[in-house]
Design an enzyme around this catalytic site. Structure first.
Site, PDB file in Angstrom:
ATOM      1  N   CYS A  87     -21.514  32.060  94.242  1.00  0.00           N
ATOM      2  CA  CYS A  87     -21.120  31.018  93.520  1.00  0.00           C
ATOM      3  C   CYS A  87     -19.545  30.489  93.983  1.00  0.00           C
ATOM      4  O   CYS A  87     -19.240  29.178  93.866  1.00  0.00           O
ATOM      5  CB  CYS A  87     -20.830  31.586  92.208  1.00  0.00           C
ATOM      6  SG  CYS A  87     -19.843  32.990  91.732  1.00  0.00           S
ATOM      7  N   HIS A 118     -15.694  28.097  87.479  1.00  0.00           N
ATOM      8  CA  HIS A 118     -14.631  28.563  88.530  1.00  0.00           C
ATOM      9  C   HIS A 118     -13.957  27.360  89.046  1.00  0.00           C
ATOM     10  O   HIS A 118     -14.350  26.376  88.846  1.00  0.00           O
ATOM     11  CB  HIS A 118     -15.490  29.250  89.714  1.00  0.00           C
ATOM     12  CG  HIS A 118     -16.114  30.453  89.457  1.00  0.00           C
ATOM     13  ND1 HIS A 118     -15.998  31.227  88.428  1.00  0.00           N
ATOM     14  CD2 HIS A 118     -16.807  31.180  90.682  1.00  0.00           C
ATOM     15  CE1 HIS A 118     -16.743  32.430  88.618  1.00  0.00           C
ATOM     16  NE2 HIS A 118     -17.303  32.474  89.888  1.00  0.00           N
TER      17      HIS A 118
END
Ligand code: A2P
Length: 340
Positions: free
Chosen positions: A134, A248
């Site tokens: 990710c 994130h």
């Protein structure tokens, strides 16, 4: 998946009850993915549960080898050990597996795909296609259009990674430990290695004693090279877990082969796929997890010349991307769409 098959595919989600699994269901529904059947698998603990799909409850089954009979596309997000055991079984039964774990990512015969970057490599699969890490997806999707215009030869990045990357249990630990902290109660962390509320810590993966880099940092470095098809790009990463639920952020500084300005980067990114500029210095408004959560595009801003490089080859910027969407489920479904 057999070529020449004309009927809509049978799709299986392995790890359907997890943080990514739930988003896989959402992406298939939202993107109107054509299917003749959707099967949901998880561990024995979840057998009998239901999850909503297209307005109806769909039963979750325990993952078994027989359950994979007749599956055309398998979307796996149940950890490396489950993928290592069951992905080859699904492939042997005729399925193509899009695997969200790290089990096969660096295998030479397995394409590692971000559809905005290397969609053609999907065609090279031998049954398994890997969905990248990710933090790697969120870092490099906005860098690719720059790299294509003016090769990036060196990249330094620091991540600010949300709880979602460690799964549903880590998200719950963040919620529970925050409540306990505010109530003045003691909380014993069981999922992550350190107290999470009002704290941050170096990414919870093992450190390689030879390099000093943890596994997450090593993944970002190696996967960038593989996805870009550029084994020479020099990358250094520092990965940190922050008390944010699901998006994130990454601070990126890159050095190009030729001089490059912040204005040129802004112009390249303004029309780039999968990316949205959020770059307003006047209002001090830049990418934030709260804005990236639930969004498909990766938000990019704070684009500025790197003043530590007087040669004018380097630019710094800051990005935020939904770890569960572009960082995982959305990217996997985009890969699956290439198979249709
Ligand atoms: P379960 O909910 O039954 O434990 P997360 O990354 O959010 O922790 O989610 C992990 C996903 O992987 C969940 O759906 C979990 O199911 C599933 N899972 C974990 N272990 C297995 C297993 N051995 N077989 C199948 N699914 C598994």
């Amino acid at each position: 998946m057999q070529s020449g098959r004309s009927a809509a595919p049978v799709v299986a989600i392995v790890g359907a009850t997890g943080a990514v699994g739930i988003e896989l269901l959402g992406c298939l529904e939202r993107r109107n993915f054509p299917m003749s059947e959707l099967r949901l698998f998880a561990s024995a603990r979840s057998a009998g549960k239901t999850l909503p799909f297209r307005g109806k409850p769909l039963a979750v089954r325990e993952l078994t080898e027989d359950g994979l009979n007749g599956v055309n596309i398998g979307l796996f997000s149940a950890g490396s050990s489950t993928s290592k055991r069951f992905a080859p079984v699904a492939v042997s039964k005729g399925a193509v597996v899009v695997d969200n774990s790290s089990a096969f990512r660096m295998d030479a015969g397995v394409p590692l795909v971000v559809p905005e970057i290397n969609p053609a490599s999907v065609r090279e699969h031998k049954g398994i296609i890997a969905n990248p890490n990710c933090a790697a997806i969120i870092s490099i999707t906005p860098l690719w259009p720059i790299h294509r215009t003016n090769r990036i030869r060196r990249l330094t990045l620091s991540t600010y990674q949300a709880a979602s990357g460690a799964g549903a249990a880590a998200m719950e630990e963040l919620r529970e430990s925050t409540r306990a902290y505010l109530d003045g109660r003691e909380y014993r962390n069981t999922v992550l290695p350190h107290p999470y509320a009002f704290n941050l810590f170096s990414h919870n993966t093992r450190i390689d004693p030879a390099t000093g880099y943890n596994e997450e940092e090593t993944k970002v470095i190696q996967e960038t090279r593989k996805i870009f098809g550029d084994s020479e790009i020099r990358v250094s990463a520092t990965c940190v877990r922050v008390p944010v639920l699901r998006a994130h952020c990454v601070s990126l500084t890159f050095e190009c082969e030729r001089p490059i300005s912040a204005a040129a980067v802004r112009e390249i990114l303004a029309g780039a796929p999968g990316v949205k500029l959020v770059d307003d210095p006047e209002k001090n408004y830049f990418p934030m997890p709260k804005d990236a959560s639930g969004q498909d595009p990766i938000l990019v801003g704070r684009i500025r010349q790197d003043l530590s490089d007087p040669s004018g080859h380097s630019v710094a910027m800051f990005v935020a991307g939904d770890q569960l969407l572009k960082g995982a489920a959305l990217n996997a479904v985009q890969i699956a769409e290439q198979l249709l």
